[in-house]
Scaffold this active site. Structure first.
Site, PDB file in Angstrom:
ATOM      1  N   ASP A 109       0.606  -1.244  -0.092  1.00 47.84           N
ATOM      2  CA  ASP A 109      -0.059  -0.144   0.057  1.00 47.84           C
ATOM      3  C   ASP A 109       0.719   1.310   0.112  1.00 47.84           C
ATOM      4  O   ASP A 109       2.089   1.111   0.187  1.00 47.84           O
ATOM      5  CB  ASP A 109      -0.932   0.079   1.272  1.00 47.84           C
ATOM      6  CG  ASP A 109      -0.443  -0.513   2.451  1.00 47.84           C
ATOM      7  OD1 ASP A 109       0.936  -0.519   2.480  1.00 47.84           O
ATOM      8  OD2 ASP A 109      -0.987  -1.222   3.265  1.00 47.84           O
ATOM      9  N   ASN A 139      -7.019  -2.892  14.314  1.00 49.88           N
ATOM     10  CA  ASN A 139      -8.440  -2.887  13.955  1.00 49.88           C
ATOM     11  C   ASN A 139      -8.915  -4.271  13.373  1.00 49.88           C
ATOM     12  O   ASN A 139      -9.784  -4.272  12.761  1.00 49.88           O
ATOM     13  CB  ASN A 139      -9.080  -1.760  13.555  1.00 49.88           C
ATOM     14  CG  ASN A 139      -8.572  -1.645  12.082  1.00 49.88           C
ATOM     15  OD1 ASN A 139      -7.699  -2.210  11.688  1.00 49.88           O
ATOM     16  ND2 ASN A 139      -9.026  -0.587  11.545  1.00 49.88           N
ATOM     17  N   HIS A 180      -6.882  -4.558  10.141  1.00 45.34           N
ATOM     18  CA  HIS A 180      -6.894  -4.434   8.790  1.00 45.34           C
ATOM     19  C   HIS A 180      -5.586  -5.356   8.385  1.00 45.34           C
ATOM     20  O   HIS A 180      -4.805  -5.342   8.922  1.00 45.34           O
ATOM     21  CB  HIS A 180      -6.994  -2.999   8.360  1.00 45.34           C
ATOM     22  CG  HIS A 180      -5.675  -2.489   9.027  1.00 45.34           C
ATOM     23  ND1 HIS A 180      -5.808  -1.044   9.141  1.00 45.34           N
ATOM     24  CD2 HIS A 180      -4.410  -2.547   9.020  1.00 45.34           C
ATOM     25  CE1 HIS A 180      -4.823  -0.364   9.621  1.00 45.34           C
ATOM     26  NE2 HIS A 180      -3.752  -1.467   9.510  1.00 45.34           N
ATOM     27  N   GLU A 199      -9.885  -2.391   5.428  1.00 47.93           N
ATOM     28  CA  GLU A 199     -10.116  -1.616   6.573  1.00 47.93           C
ATOM     29  C   GLU A 199     -11.585  -2.607   6.919  1.00 47.93           C
ATOM     30  O   GLU A 199     -12.115  -3.062   6.062  1.00 47.93           O
ATOM     31  CB  GLU A 199     -10.665  -0.289   6.689  1.00 47.93           C
ATOM     32  CG  GLU A 199      -9.505   0.567   6.591  1.00 47.93           C
ATOM     33  CD  GLU A 199      -8.674   0.679   7.840  1.00 47.93           C
ATOM     34  OE1 GLU A 199      -8.418  -0.073   8.700  1.00 47.93           O
ATOM     35  OE2 GLU A 199      -8.173   1.985   8.045  1.00 47.93           O
TER      36      GLU A 199
HETATM   37  C1  F6R Z   1       1.569  -1.429   6.089  1.00 49.33           C
HETATM   38  C2  F6R Z   1       0.242  -2.112   6.235  1.00 49.33           C
HETATM   39  C3  F6R Z   1      -0.560  -2.071   7.460  1.00 49.33           C
HETATM   40  C4  F6R Z   1       0.386  -2.531   8.700  1.00 49.33           C
HETATM   41  C5  F6R Z   1      -0.622  -2.561  10.000  1.00 49.33           C
HETATM   42  C6  F6R Z   1       0.254  -2.593  11.254  1.00 49.33           C
HETATM   43  O1  F6R Z   1       2.002  -1.718   4.814  1.00 49.33           O
HETATM   44  O2  F6R Z   1      -0.201  -2.866   5.177  1.00 49.33           O
HETATM   45  O3  F6R Z   1      -1.498  -2.964   7.346  1.00 49.33           O
HETATM   46  O4  F6R Z   1       0.893  -3.815   8.503  1.00 49.33           O
HETATM   47  O5  F6R Z   1      -1.007  -1.104  10.120  1.00 49.33           O
HETATM   48  O6  F6R Z   1       1.236  -1.668  11.498  1.00 49.33           O
HETATM   49  P1  F6R Z   1       2.293  -1.484  12.479  1.00 49.33           P
HETATM   50  O7  F6R Z   1       3.348  -2.791  12.272  1.00 49.33           O
HETATM   51  O8  F6R Z   1       2.695  -0.373  12.637  1.00 49.33           O
HETATM   52  O9  F6R Z   1       1.393  -1.895  13.828  1.00 49.33           O
END
Ligand code: F6R
Length: 241
Positions: free
Chosen positions: A68, A137, A139, A144
């Site tokens: 992303d 959450n 995702h 989401e």
């Molecule tokens: C980032 C992504 C997100 C993260 C998720 C966890 O490329 O796709 O899904 O993996 O938000 O983020 P952290 O590792 O910062 O807790």
């Protein structure tokens, strides 16, 4: 099917994840790797950079696609995921920059950009190994929690919970882009192998839904129960212990 590797701490999660990427590259030097950003994989990238620097692995023939990118954002903005990848990995390994891909955060037509991104992944032969983190959450990528989830790469609105969680990387919450381009669930599920990294107690709830065998669109990580080859690498806190 979900296999589980429980680690003592973040350092062990990072090393085990790096070992799996390294083994993938040793078995197939021209692997197509799917990468994630965020705090969780930073340690894994540091390990991979060290492995590469010490000559144990090479990314010279590999190709990468990130999950992303914020939208809109320019690739050289301090908080862009392109910048994150350059700083944490790409500038520290022997990869050909032309073989590194993230969705274009300035695409004029995000719908066309999503289609193009999926076409590039398909043309590369599909993703061999996808690295995933999970949002508190639930995702994955920026898919989401919602009633309706999307198959292909697309532009999506970030939830208030994600904007607040990611504001730690920005000067203030107002500066967090409200949208992002993300691989869809179909794009992610197209990966032959997936490793899911989860550390810290705030990941225990989404992980519990996954491990309970639930399939919840309000917790997208739980849908990984439908993928044939997922390895969860988690510390004890994320396992709810
Ligand atoms: C980032 C992504 C997100 C993260 C998720 C966890 O490329 O796709 O899904 O993996 O938000 O983020 P952290 O590792 O910062 O807790």
């Amino acid at each position: 099917m979900i296999r589980i590797l429980v680690c003592e701490d973040y350092a062990e999660v990072s090393r085990r994840a790096a070992d799996i990427v390294a083994a993938q590259l040793s078995g197939k030097p021209d692997s197509v790797l799917g990468f994630a950003t965020g705090s969780t994989p930073e340690g894994m990238y540091a390990e991979l950079a060290r492995d590469c620097g010490e000559g144990r692995i090479s990314f010279a023939r590999a190709c990468t696609f990130n999950l992303d990118e914020y939208y809109p954002i320019s690739s050289d903005a301090p908080c862009s995921y392109r910048r994150y990848m350059e700083e944490n990995l790409f500038s520290r390994i022997d990869i050909d920059p032309a073989n590194t891909h993230l969705p274009n955060g300035l695409a004029e037509d995000p719908e066309a950009e999503g289609k193009h991104y999926d076409e590039m992944i398909a043309a590369a032969g599909g993703i061999d190994l996808q690295v995933l983190g999970v949002g508190r959450n639930g995702h994955i990528g920026f898919n989401e929690p919602d009633e309706v989830l999307i198959l292909g790469t697309h532009c999506t609105k970030l939830t208030p919970s994600t904007i607040s969680a990611n504001s730690r990387f920005f000067a203030s919450e107002d500066e967090v882009p409200k949208r992002a381009m993300t691989m869809g669930l179909g794009t992610i599920f197209g990966a032959k192998h997936i490793i899911l990294l989860a550390t810290g107690a705030e990941k225990a709830e989404p992980i519990s839904h996954l491990l309970a065998g639930e399939l919840r669109t309000d917790c997208p990580v739980s849908l990984l129960n439908l993928h044939p080859d997922v390895l969860l690498i988690a510390d004890r806190a994320a396992m709810g212990e």
